[in-house]
Design an enzyme around this catalytic site. Sequence first.
Site, PDB file in Angstrom:
ATOM      1  N   CYS A   8       0.827  -1.213   0.000  1.00 28.56           N
ATOM      2  CA  CYS A   8       0.000   0.000   0.000  1.00 28.56           C
ATOM      3  C   CYS A   8       0.864   1.268   0.000  1.00 28.56           C
ATOM      4  O   CYS A   8       2.033   1.238   0.392  1.00 28.56           O
ATOM      5  CB  CYS A   8      -0.904  -0.011   1.240  1.00 28.56           C
ATOM      6  SG  CYS A   8      -2.277   1.140   1.077  1.00 28.56           S
ATOM      7  N   ASP A 131      -6.442  -3.177  11.159  1.00 24.97           N
ATOM      8  CA  ASP A 131      -5.277  -2.302  11.316  1.00 24.97           C
ATOM      9  C   ASP A 131      -5.218  -1.860  12.782  1.00 24.97           C
ATOM     10  O   ASP A 131      -6.254  -1.794  13.452  1.00 24.97           O
ATOM     11  CB  ASP A 131      -5.454  -1.082  10.393  1.00 24.97           C
ATOM     12  CG  ASP A 131      -4.174  -0.284  10.214  1.00 24.97           C
ATOM     13  OD1 ASP A 131      -3.131  -0.678  10.773  1.00 24.97           O
ATOM     14  OD2 ASP A 131      -4.222   0.744   9.502  1.00 24.97           O
TER      15      ASP A 131
HETATM   16  O1  LIG Z   1      -0.777   5.207   4.413  1.00 29.74           O
HETATM   17  C1  LIG Z   1      -1.352   6.223   4.828  1.00 29.74           C
HETATM   18  O2  LIG Z   1      -0.762   7.281   4.942  1.00 29.74           O
HETATM   19  C2  LIG Z   1      -2.796   6.148   5.216  1.00 29.74           C
HETATM   20  C3  LIG Z   1      -3.480   7.321   5.424  1.00 29.74           C
HETATM   21  C4  LIG Z   1      -4.796   7.281   5.813  1.00 29.74           C
HETATM   22  C5  LIG Z   1      -5.432   6.074   5.993  1.00 29.74           C
HETATM   23  C6  LIG Z   1      -4.747   4.887   5.803  1.00 29.74           C
HETATM   24  C7  LIG Z   1      -3.428   4.916   5.407  1.00 29.74           C
HETATM   25  N1  LIG Z   1      -2.726   3.765   5.209  1.00 29.74           N
HETATM   26  C8  LIG Z   1      -3.245   2.480   5.413  1.00 29.74           C
HETATM   27  C9  LIG Z   1      -2.277   1.454   4.981  1.00 29.74           C
HETATM   28  O3  LIG Z   1      -1.331   1.683   4.323  1.00 29.74           O
HETATM   29  C10 LIG Z   1      -2.494   0.065   5.351  1.00 29.74           C
HETATM   30  O4  LIG Z   1      -3.793  -0.295   4.959  1.00 29.74           O
HETATM   31  C11 LIG Z   1      -2.256  -0.240   6.794  1.00 29.74           C
HETATM   32  O5  LIG Z   1      -2.708   0.767   7.631  1.00 29.74           O
HETATM   33  C12 LIG Z   1      -0.817  -0.609   7.075  1.00 29.74           C
HETATM   34  O6  LIG Z   1      -0.027   0.450   7.283  1.00 29.74           O
HETATM   35  P1  LIG Z   1       1.410   0.260   7.972  1.00 29.74           P
HETATM   36  O7  LIG Z   1       1.214   0.031   9.420  1.00 29.74           O
HETATM   37  O8  LIG Z   1       2.101   1.529   7.664  1.00 29.74           O
HETATM   38  O9  LIG Z   1       2.063  -0.899   7.297  1.00 29.74           O
END
Ligand SMILES: O=C(O)c1ccccc1NCC(=O)[C@H](O)[C@H](O)COP(=O)(O)O
Length: 231
Positions: A8, A131
């Site tokens: 993502c 999440d």
């Molecule tokens: O990535 C972002 O900045 C974001 C902003 C607003 C809502 C969701 C967002 N990201 C979600 C994700 O990238 C994934 O679905 C998930 O939260 C995993 O994130 P991570 O802990 O950074 O791997």
Amino acid sequence: MTTLVKICGLRTAAALDAALDAKADFVGFVFFPPSPRHVELADASALAARVRDRARTVALTVNADDALLEAIIAALKPNMLQLHGKETPERVAHLRTTFSLPVMKALPVETESDLAAIADYAGIADWLLFDARAPKDATRPGGLGRPFDWSLLKALDPGLRFMLSGGLDPANVAEALTIAQAPAVDVSSGVESEPGIKDPDKIRAFIRAVRSQNASAKIEKPRNILTGARS
Ligand SMILES: O=C(O)c1ccccc1NCC(=O)[C@H](O)[C@H](O)COP(=O)(O)O
């Protein structure tokens, strides 16, 4: 069991190509201006064109209205919408019907009580994404590199279509999968060198770690093909 992988927060051709070459199953694009991973509508079409049919594209939004979603869908032509805000079950059902696209609803998890929301969304959303719950003062509700207690997911219905996310990285994803038995995983921060900057080596390492966990799980505990249970 082959775990599906979603990378993502892709913003550049180089990062997207790394995910596609490493055979990510889903590639996610964030449309949320406060995020360091925000993609402008003007750039979305060119990114989508690189994907062709090599992976499924996911448009991530936070409490977006219909007009914004319409514009995002026109630009990206996604295969799925990821709703990462406070969208109600009624809103999820409305968007699914209005745009004729599968929808993944993100649910924040901190304690077991958060799993009560599964019942509200499971028959409506095509996928759920678990999440870690963001802190109250966070500037975004996800993509914070924050894990939660994966063992909370151990007792889920084995037929539930969900993605495990939050603080995963190449070093911890095998353990997370062994504990949570997730059919799919999603990562953003854990394959970056800094917020918003994807690291192709980490993307490759993450997908390799998932594939090798799958291979060793198969050897150690084959699934019963009728019940899905591990012997
Ligand atoms: O990535 C972002 O900045 C974001 C902003 C607003 C809502 C969701 C967002 N990201 C979600 C994700 O990238 C994934 O679905 C998930 O939260 C995993 O994130 P991570 O802990 O950074 O791997």
